[in-house]
Design a protein around this motif. Structure first.
Motif, PDB file in Angstrom:
ATOM      1  N   ALA A 167       0.800  -1.180   0.036  1.00  0.00           N
ATOM      2  CA  ALA A 167       0.307   0.181   0.001  1.00  0.00           C
ATOM      3  C   ALA A 167       0.935   1.271   0.087  1.00  0.00           C
ATOM      4  CB  ALA A 167      -0.855  -0.026   1.154  1.00  0.00           C
ATOM      5  N   GLY A 168       2.123   1.069   0.147  1.00  0.00           N
ATOM      6  CA  GLY A 168       2.902   2.174   0.106  1.00  0.00           C
ATOM      7  C   GLY A 168       3.103   2.794   1.322  1.00  0.00           C
ATOM      8  N   ILE A 169       2.759   2.185   2.606  1.00  0.00           N
ATOM      9  CA  ILE A 169       3.113   2.783   3.847  1.00  0.00           C
ATOM     10  C   ILE A 169       4.381   2.652   4.236  1.00  0.00           C
ATOM     11  CG2 ILE A 169       2.004   2.714   6.329  1.00  0.00           C
ATOM     12  CD1 ILE A 169      -0.114   2.957   4.196  1.00  0.00           C
ATOM     13  N   GLU A 170       4.880   3.928   4.490  1.00  0.00           N
ATOM     14  CA  GLU A 170       6.435   3.925   5.060  1.00  0.00           C
ATOM     15  C   GLU A 170       6.446   3.216   6.456  1.00  0.00           C
ATOM     16  OE1 GLU A 170       9.962   7.253   5.923  1.00  0.00           O
ATOM     17  OE2 GLU A 170       7.984   7.940   5.075  1.00  0.00           O
ATOM     18  N   MET A 171       7.580   2.249   6.468  1.00  0.00           N
ATOM     19  CA  MET A 171       7.883   1.455   7.644  1.00  0.00           C
ATOM     20  C   MET A 171       9.316   1.464   7.684  1.00  0.00           C
ATOM     21  SD  MET A 171       5.287  -1.704   6.429  1.00  0.00           S
ATOM     22  CE  MET A 171       5.337  -2.700   7.895  1.00  0.00           C
ATOM     23  N   LEU A 172       9.411   1.086   9.011  1.00  0.00           N
ATOM     24  CA  LEU A 172      10.976   1.096   9.587  1.00  0.00           C
ATOM     25  C   LEU A 172      11.628  -0.498   8.916  1.00  0.00           C
ATOM     26  CD1 LEU A 172      10.836   2.190  13.255  1.00  0.00           C
ATOM     27  CD2 LEU A 172      11.679   3.504  11.125  1.00  0.00           C
ATOM     28  N   ASP A 173      10.787  -1.269   8.925  1.00  0.00           N
ATOM     29  CA  ASP A 173      11.313  -2.683   8.532  1.00  0.00           C
ATOM     30  C   ASP A 173      10.129  -3.450   8.403  1.00  0.00           C
ATOM     31  OD1 ASP A 173      12.931  -4.725   7.703  1.00  0.00           O
ATOM     32  OD2 ASP A 173      13.419  -5.244   9.836  1.00  0.00           O
ATOM     33  N   GLN A 174      10.143  -4.697   7.410  1.00  0.00           N
ATOM     34  CA  GLN A 174       9.148  -5.558   7.713  1.00  0.00           C
ATOM     35  C   GLN A 174       9.048  -6.518   8.965  1.00  0.00           C
ATOM     36  OE1 GLN A 174       7.089  -6.738   4.488  1.00  0.00           O
ATOM     37  NE2 GLN A 174       7.373  -4.550   4.610  1.00  0.00           N
ATOM     38  N   VAL A 175       7.913  -6.764   9.111  1.00  0.00           N
ATOM     39  CA  VAL A 175       7.503  -7.655  10.067  1.00  0.00           C
ATOM     40  C   VAL A 175       7.341  -9.064   9.829  1.00  0.00           C
ATOM     41  CG1 VAL A 175       6.328  -8.078  12.394  1.00  0.00           C
ATOM     42  CG2 VAL A 175       6.766  -5.701  11.472  1.00  0.00           C
ATOM     43  N   THR A 176       8.138 -10.005  10.213  1.00  0.00           N
ATOM     44  CA  THR A 176       8.052 -11.474  10.181  1.00  0.00           C
ATOM     45  C   THR A 176       7.706 -11.993  11.168  1.00  0.00           C
ATOM     46  OG1 THR A 176      10.416 -11.931  10.438  1.00  0.00           O
ATOM     47  CG2 THR A 176       9.712 -11.373   8.231  1.00  0.00           C
ATOM     48  N   ALA A 177       6.969 -13.089  11.270  1.00  0.00           N
ATOM     49  CA  ALA A 177       6.646 -13.888  12.350  1.00  0.00           C
ATOM     50  C   ALA A 177       6.584 -15.554  12.196  1.00  0.00           C
ATOM     51  CB  ALA A 177       5.053 -13.570  12.794  1.00  0.00           C
ATOM     52  N   CYS A 178       6.836 -16.225  13.122  1.00  0.00           N
ATOM     53  CA  CYS A 178       7.080 -17.652  13.174  1.00  0.00           C
ATOM     54  C   CYS A 178       6.293 -18.278  14.523  1.00  0.00           C
ATOM     55  CB  CYS A 178       8.224 -17.957  13.015  1.00  0.00           C
ATOM     56  SG  CYS A 178       8.592 -19.675  12.967  1.00  0.00           S
ATOM     57  N   SER A 179       5.770 -19.356  14.347  1.00  0.00           N
ATOM     58  CA  SER A 179       5.165 -20.203  15.695  1.00  0.00           C
ATOM     59  C   SER A 179       5.835 -21.297  16.041  1.00  0.00           C
ATOM     60  CB  SER A 179       3.848 -20.453  15.233  1.00  0.00           C
ATOM     61  OG  SER A 179       3.705 -21.354  14.088  1.00  0.00           O
ATOM     62  N   ALA A 180       5.761 -21.544  17.183  1.00  0.00           N
ATOM     63  CA  ALA A 180       6.657 -22.721  17.520  1.00  0.00           C
ATOM     64  C   ALA A 180       5.835 -23.500  18.884  1.00  0.00           C
ATOM     65  CB  ALA A 180       7.989 -22.606  18.333  1.00  0.00           C
ATOM     66  N   LEU A 181       5.895 -24.766  19.004  1.00  0.00           N
ATOM     67  CA  LEU A 181       5.130 -25.616  19.786  1.00  0.00           C
ATOM     68  C   LEU A 181       6.048 -26.227  20.771  1.00  0.00           C
ATOM     69  CD1 LEU A 181       2.178 -27.266  17.314  1.00  0.00           C
ATOM     70  CD2 LEU A 181       2.052 -24.880  18.867  1.00  0.00           C
ATOM     71  N   PHE A 182       5.316 -26.535  21.955  1.00  0.00           N
ATOM     72  CA  PHE A 182       6.346 -27.157  23.005  1.00  0.00           C
ATOM     73  C   PHE A 182       5.596 -28.514  23.190  1.00  0.00           C
ATOM     74  CE2 PHE A 182       6.876 -22.548  24.316  1.00  0.00           C
ATOM     75  CZ  PHE A 182       7.969 -22.505  23.635  1.00  0.00           C
ATOM     76  N   ALA A 183       6.331 -29.679  22.946  1.00  0.00           N
ATOM     77  CA  ALA A 183       5.497 -30.795  23.370  1.00  0.00           C
ATOM     78  C   ALA A 183       6.644 -31.970  23.565  1.00  0.00           C
ATOM     79  CB  ALA A 183       4.792 -31.292  21.912  1.00  0.00           C
ATOM     80  N   LYS A 184       6.390 -32.530  24.742  1.00  0.00           N
ATOM     81  CA  LYS A 184       7.237 -33.764  25.073  1.00  0.00           C
ATOM     82  C   LYS A 184       8.795 -33.194  25.108  1.00  0.00           C
ATOM     83  CE  LYS A 184       4.409 -37.163  23.298  1.00  0.00           C
ATOM     84  NZ  LYS A 184       4.124 -38.361  22.498  1.00  0.00           N
ATOM     85  N   ASP A 185       8.920 -31.993  25.874  1.00  0.00           N
ATOM     86  CA  ASP A 185      10.529 -31.395  25.882  1.00  0.00           C
ATOM     87  C   ASP A 185      11.121 -31.209  24.623  1.00  0.00           C
ATOM     88  OD1 ASP A 185       9.978 -31.242  28.544  1.00  0.00           O
ATOM     89  OD2 ASP A 185      10.910 -33.403  28.819  1.00  0.00           O
ATOM     90  N   GLN A 186      10.273 -31.057  23.449  1.00  0.00           N
ATOM     91  CA  GLN A 186      10.621 -30.727  22.163  1.00  0.00           C
ATOM     92  C   GLN A 186      10.200 -29.539  21.478  1.00  0.00           C
ATOM     93  OE1 GLN A 186      10.423 -34.184  19.360  1.00  0.00           O
ATOM     94  NE2 GLN A 186      11.898 -35.383  20.611  1.00  0.00           N
TER      95      GLN A 186
END
Length: 256
Positions: A167-186
């Motif tokens: 959209a042409g909005i001025e930003m300082l940087d792109q925002v990325t994201a990632c998810s993680a799950l905790f199961a059985k100490d992994q």
């Protein structure tokens, strides 16, 4: 007879229950997940901009079976009276009625309102709202298919950041994201809906790779502090890889 109520039948019978399949284990004999990924692997990402013609900026993202679309409108002038030095970022997160295993309602529930607030907190540090006084930017995200709430939130943040840039909005940087799950100490990166049913906890991290700054972290459930620290490092590495996908999508939109 009370005609204002829906009366039930006079006789009732027990329901016919189908055989519900058992939840598959997290890892098979080859130490692979159900989709043949390792614990630290991400699902393939498809990202494209310019899907909604009426919007100032838009993006469509697929992360495995997780599908979401984002539309950005603005900047527009605020209707309320008074002067504001900084602009306002409004985000609306919505699951489509057909996106989940159980049909969703048309009105936003408490979970969707909470995810909308999380989006605002994750994106606001990157958007230069001080350059848009007395203005507002509206971000609308619709999840078309839900394959894990944590992955849907991460996909929404990626799509919203890409749509803001489109959209042409001025930003300082792109925002990325990632998810993680905790199961059985992994630590399981980018978990699916079936994997979320067996989790002990989860984490969604938002990150600005160029500035090396974390904008937001959402953590739920139980986990060991050492595992949490390792999960943060793995999410940051994954966000750096996702940035290349976002940059490629924006470059392709400029070429078109």
């Amino acid at each position: 007879m009370d005609r204002k109520r829906v009366n039930g039948p006079e006789q009732s019978v027990p329901p016919l229950l189908k055989n519900v399949p058992a939840t598959p284990p997290l890892f098979n004999e080859q130490n692979k997940r159900a989709d043949q990924r390792c614990a630290h692997d991400l699902r393939p990402i498809f990202l494209k901009t310019g899907l909604v013609n009426q919007a100032n900026g838009s993006a469509y993202i697929e992360m495995g079976n997780t599908k979401a679309v984002c539309a950005v409108y603005g900047p527009r002038q605020l209707k309320r009276s008074g002067f504001s030095n900084n602009g306002t970022l409004n985000c609306e997160f919505k699951f489509a009625t057909f996106s989940c295993a159980k049909r969703r309602g048309h009105m936003r529930d408490a979970e969707e309102k909470g995810l909308s607030n999380t989006l605002v907190q994750a994106l606001t540090p990157a958007v230069r709202l001080e350059l848009l006084p007395k203005s507002a930017i509206d971000v609308y995200i619709t999840v078309l298919e839900n394959d894990g709430t944590s992955s849907c939130l991460a996909a929404a943040i990626i799509a919203a950041s890409t749509a803001l840039a489109d959209a042409g909005i001025e930003m300082l940087d792109q925002v990325t994201a990632c998810s993680a799950l905790f199961a059985k100490d992994q630590i399981i990166m980018d978990g699916t809906e079936n994997e979320e049913k067996q989790r002990d906890g989860s984490m969604v991290l938002s990150y600005m790779p160029s500035l090396n700054e974390v904008t937001h972290i959402v953590q739920t459930g139980q986990s060991d502090p050492a595992i949490v620290s390792q999960a943060v490092s793995q999410c940051i590495d994954a966000c750096s890889k996702i940035l290349s996908v976002m940059s490629t999508a924006l470059v392709e939109s400029l070429r078109q």
